[in-house]
Scaffold this active site. Sequence first.
Site, mmCIF file in Angstrom:
data_model
loop_
_atom_site.group_PDB
_atom_site.id
_atom_site.type_symbol
_atom_site.label_atom_id
_atom_site.label_comp_id
_atom_site.label_asym_id
_atom_site.label_seq_id
_atom_site.Cartn_x
_atom_site.Cartn_y
_atom_site.Cartn_z
ATOM 1 C CB CYS A 6 -4.253 -15.324 28.928
ATOM 2 S SG CYS A 6 -2.809 -14.693 29.522
ATOM 3 C CG HIS A 66 -7.290 -14.375 31.446
ATOM 4 N ND1 HIS A 66 -6.515 -15.294 32.146
ATOM 5 C CD2 HIS A 66 -6.533 -13.427 31.297
ATOM 6 C CE1 HIS A 66 -5.128 -14.877 32.171
ATOM 7 N NE2 HIS A 66 -5.073 -13.537 31.429
ATOM 8 C CG ASN A 120 -2.190 -13.416 33.972
ATOM 9 O OD1 ASN A 120 -2.355 -14.604 33.416
ATOM 10 N ND2 ASN A 120 -2.052 -12.467 32.867
#
Length: 328
Positions: free
Chosen positions: A114, A255, A285
């Site tokens: 990520c 994030h 996510n």
Amino acid sequence: MAKIGILGFGSYLPSRIMTNDDWAVLLDTDDEWITSRSGIKERRIAAADESTVDLAAAAAEKALADAGITAADLDEIIVATDTPEVYFPDTASYLQHRLGAGEVTAFDLGGSGCAGFVLALDVAKARVHAVSKKVLVVGVEIATRIMNWSDRATAVLFGDAAGAVVIGAGDGVKAELLTFDSGTDGRYADILTLETGGTRRPFSLDEAQRGGHREFTMNGREVFRQAVKRMSAAAENVLDRAGRLKDEIALVIPHQANLRIIDAVRNKLGLGEEQVYVNVDRYGNTGSATVPVAMAEAHQEGRIKPGDLVVLTAFGAGFHWSAAALQF
Ligand code: UT7
């Protein structure tokens, strides 16, 4: 030297929405557990006929239009993804052809999970400084196609998306890339990993039969601890390097892995809720796509105004982190 920064933003979210209640039909879980542990209410799932390059191209075309250029104007393409189109070549090759770009430098920045998109921005700034005039940077993930749909501890956390920006220099810059802090602590490489398919554990019939190809290993608590520590430190470091203060921050775009991680980072930085952008409730996510999608949305919704100081901060498997300070 002219300012180097973002010329255009774009994002793409697949249309199929999967709610927590939808997951509760498939697994021993419920909306209350998922919401209280992660803040996620729903996520998007790519259609069966969509692959990584489809999502990437859709986001890229919007970023090119927002920048007022065409694919033919690009000098370089960087795709941050851990869920590539095929094992090799990279997704960037397929994207170069799909967009109709010239025979430019194109490569994937894979494996950094990520943190990949912000890390790619760091690389893109250096490339614009050194050689390329206009660089397309894409963060894209179809995590739902590689994850284990029977593992409730991981499956409910992820979703599919793509986000893109065009990086260049000069008058059209909407957000100057001021400073970065990118780093790695490989001692934690095993806390978030998909081993099968690499040389350590090649694909085989045995592996497939035991479900190894979808054995997504995550030490959730350790990932949580490292994420909070590294994301907040990296955000502070980019401010220091830019000679700016926390009080000057208009918006942090972290994030989007988990609302509790975002809240812990916000508390460490001493910021109010209105200073931190959150959309993890709607998309879950989406790996390297979370930051560019959130940035495009925040920009479109008017959450970012000219003159604003914005901080991006991300963490990912590796363990990698990357943060950036942007002057809109
Ligand atoms: O980009 C990186 C991606 N990863 C992350 O961001 C993950 C970071 N970590 C986290 O966000 C949290 O650690 C989780 C959300 C993954 C888990 O939260 P937690 O508070 O650390 O829960 P836990 O792992 O301690 O699990 C608590 C319980 C366990 O049951 P027992 O052993 O206490 O009886 C799990 O089996 O919750 C159970 N559980 C679930 N229950 C209902 C795990 N997943 C689920 C589920 N539904 N989906």
